[in-house]
Design a protein around this motif. Sequence first.
Motif, PDB file in Angstrom:
ATOM      1  N   LEU A   2       0.835  -1.201   0.000  1.00  0.00           N
ATOM      2  CA  LEU A   2       0.000   0.000   0.000  1.00  0.00           C
ATOM      3  C   LEU A   2       0.866   1.246   0.000  1.00  0.00           C
ATOM      4  N   ARG A   5       1.921   1.900  -3.513  1.00  0.00           N
ATOM      5  CA  ARG A   5       0.810   2.408  -4.311  1.00  0.00           C
ATOM      6  C   ARG A   5       0.575   3.885  -4.053  1.00  0.00           C
ATOM      7  N   THR A  21     -14.675   1.954 -10.116  1.00  0.00           N
ATOM      8  CA  THR A  21     -14.260   0.649  -9.598  1.00  0.00           C
ATOM      9  C   THR A  21     -14.892  -0.474 -10.412  1.00  0.00           C
ATOM     10  N   GLY A  47     -12.959   5.206  -7.252  1.00  0.00           N
ATOM     11  CA  GLY A  47     -11.906   4.809  -6.329  1.00  0.00           C
ATOM     12  C   GLY A  47     -10.739   5.769  -6.397  1.00  0.00           C
ATOM     13  N   LYS A  51      -4.323   4.473  -4.418  1.00  0.00           N
ATOM     14  CA  LYS A  51      -4.398   3.300  -3.542  1.00  0.00           C
ATOM     15  C   LYS A  51      -4.739   2.004  -4.262  1.00  0.00           C
ATOM     16  N   ALA A  52      -5.262   2.089  -5.469  1.00  0.00           N
ATOM     17  CA  ALA A  52      -5.708   0.891  -6.192  1.00  0.00           C
ATOM     18  C   ALA A  52      -4.517   0.030  -6.629  1.00  0.00           C
ATOM     19  N   ARG A  53      -4.761  -1.243  -6.676  1.00  0.00           N
ATOM     20  CA  ARG A  53      -3.727  -2.188  -7.128  1.00  0.00           C
ATOM     21  C   ARG A  53      -3.514  -2.079  -8.636  1.00  0.00           C
ATOM     22  N   HIS A  54      -4.597  -1.933  -9.386  1.00  0.00           N
ATOM     23  CA  HIS A  54      -4.509  -1.867 -10.845  1.00  0.00           C
ATOM     24  C   HIS A  54      -5.317  -0.702 -11.393  1.00  0.00           C
ATOM     25  N   ILE A 115      -7.841 -10.599  -6.790  1.00  0.00           N
ATOM     26  CA  ILE A 115      -7.953  -9.173  -6.501  1.00  0.00           C
ATOM     27  C   ILE A 115      -9.423  -8.778  -6.456  1.00  0.00           C
ATOM     28  N   SER A 118     -12.837  -3.668  -5.900  1.00  0.00           N
ATOM     29  CA  SER A 118     -12.560  -2.289  -5.500  1.00  0.00           C
ATOM     30  C   SER A 118     -11.091  -1.931  -5.644  1.00  0.00           C
ATOM     31  N   ASP A 119     -10.267  -2.921  -5.924  1.00  0.00           N
ATOM     32  CA  ASP A 119      -8.836  -2.704  -6.077  1.00  0.00           C
ATOM     33  C   ASP A 119      -8.440  -2.602  -7.551  1.00  0.00           C
ATOM     34  N   VAL A 120      -9.429  -2.616  -8.438  1.00  0.00           N
ATOM     35  CA  VAL A 120      -9.213  -2.441  -9.871  1.00  0.00           C
ATOM     36  C   VAL A 120     -10.022  -1.210 -10.285  1.00  0.00           C
TER      37      VAL A 120
END
Length: 158
Positions: A2, A5, A21, A47, A51-54, A115, A118-120
């Motif tokens: 995190l 990111r 998201t 989002g 902070k998002a992964r992708h 994943i 909400s992380d994309v």
Amino acid sequence: ILLLRRRRVLPPALQGCKFVTLAYLRKVAASREGIRRCQDLPPEAFGDPTKARHLVVVSHRWMDRYTCDLRTDSHPEGLRLHTLLKKLDSIFSTAGIGKGQGFLGGILRFRYSLIGGSDVLIFFDFMSLPQVGRLDDGSIVPRTLEETAIFQECLPSM
């Protein structure tokens, strides 16, 4: 992770862009609401790109000037939304497990399938930038001065 990111910073000209998201797109498709313009989306649709992964950037041809999508009998949620989610879910869901090419590709797809939605985050122009709208009676809803400024600032950097 995190912490890494949070080092992601968008160029200044793209600070006004919003990222939708994957979880929200899935919800919209399931409820058959269809794609709506950026200004009409609730805050929970978006989002934080730091902070998002992708981050996924989508480039596509609009099917309609005021909705960008086309609803059909076979795709009441919208053809564009259906095809977009089909592609994203082939990567970011359990449907993507084992679909990568080679050993490393298989491992990456397995990792992506774990994943959460909400992380994309997706940059989808119609939902990410202020757009001109059209009401049910056919009247046009122009961008406000503030929305036009955001749109004009972001557009050259795309």
